[in-house]
Motif scaffolding. Structure first.
Motif, short mmCIF file in Angstrom:
data_model
loop_
_atom_site.label_atom_id
_atom_site.label_comp_id
_atom_site.label_asym_id
_atom_site.label_seq_id
_atom_site.Cartn_x
_atom_site.Cartn_y
_atom_site.Cartn_z
N THR A 3 -2.27 -3.32 3.33
CA THR A 3 -2.44 -4.69 3.79
C THR A 3 -3.68 -5.27 3.10
O THR A 3 -4.62 -4.53 2.79
N ILE A 4 -3.65 -6.56 2.88
CA ILE A 4 -4.79 -7.23 2.25
C ILE A 4 -5.38 -8.18 3.28
O ILE A 4 -4.66 -9.00 3.85
N GLU A 18 -20.80 -0.89 0.16
CA GLU A 18 -20.42 0.46 -0.26
C GLU A 18 -19.38 0.41 -1.38
O GLU A 18 -19.49 1.12 -2.38
N LEU A 19 -18.36 -0.44 -1.23
CA LEU A 19 -17.31 -0.54 -2.24
C LEU A 19 -17.86 -1.05 -3.57
O LEU A 19 -17.56 -0.50 -4.63
N ALA A 61 -6.89 2.07 8.34
CA ALA A 61 -8.27 1.61 8.47
C ALA A 61 -9.08 1.87 7.20
O ALA A 61 -10.22 1.43 7.09
N ASP A 62 -8.50 2.60 6.25
CA ASP A 62 -9.23 2.97 5.03
C ASP A 62 -9.19 1.85 3.99
O ASP A 62 -8.12 1.28 3.73
N GLU A 87 -8.52 7.55 -5.58
CA GLU A 87 -7.42 8.19 -4.85
C GLU A 87 -6.27 7.23 -4.55
O GLU A 87 -5.19 7.67 -4.15
N TYR A 88 -6.48 5.95 -4.79
CA TYR A 88 -5.43 4.95 -4.55
C TYR A 88 -4.88 4.33 -5.84
O TYR A 88 -4.01 3.47 -5.79
N GLN A 89 -5.40 4.76 -6.96
CA GLN A 89 -4.94 4.19 -8.23
C GLN A 89 -3.51 4.64 -8.53
O GLN A 89 -3.07 5.69 -8.10
#
Length: 163
Positions: A3-4, A18-19, A61-62, A87-89
């Motif tokens: 979700t965005i 952090e990001l 929630a991540d 890890e999401y690429q």
């Protein structure tokens, strides 16, 4: 499922910091020429309308990644800090973020979007080109060798390949 969501201040400030710091560490480029410390100290002002906005891509929630924009003038916005965590690429999250961003910019009345892309962002550059961005002349002085600048006309969203 991804979700965005819009970043909400002050609740999301720590997660956004952090990001962005993770992204800058991944780049391994000194961003002091962009007044990076000042940017980090003023994220809420930078990414709150009408100055700009930032979006998180979330899996549950991540936070998987994010992208933002800042206003350059009444017609032009600049893409800022597109990043997808390793890890999401490969899950098309970068494309989903960019599509969300472009649609939001068009709804806000922007006619053009620009960005600069430093050498480590080869995958993002391929995404930009695949979405119809064109290479443009530099719109500010970026001292990083081999930086490319891209622009996209938003006046007709129908011409932008969205999936």
């Amino acid at each position: 499922m991804i979700t965005i969501t819009d970043v909400v201040f002050p609740e999301d400030l720590g997660a956004l910091q952090e990001l962005i710091l993770e992204y800058v560490a991944w780049l391994a480029i000194d961003l002091s020429y962009q007044n990076f410390d000042e940017e980090m100290a003023s994220l809420e002002a930078l990414f709150t309308l009408p100055s700009g906005c930032y979006f998180f891509a979330k899996q549950g929630a991540d936070i998987a990644g994010g992208v933002g924009f800042r206003t350059i003038d009444t017609d032009t916005a600049e893409v800022k800090r597109l990043y997808v965590r390793p890890e999401y690429q490969g899950l098309k999250i970068g494309r989903a973020l960019m599509e969300h961003l472009l649609l939001r910019l068009a709804k806000l009345g922007y006619r053009r979007v620009v960005l600069d892309a430093v050498p480590p962002t080869q995958r993002a550059q391929a995404l930009y080109l695949g979405m119809g961005f064109q290479e443009i002349a530099p719109y500010f002085n970026n001292p990083t060798p081999n930086t490319r600048f891209y622009g996209l006309d938003l006046s007709s969203m129908a011409t932008i390949p969205l999936h």
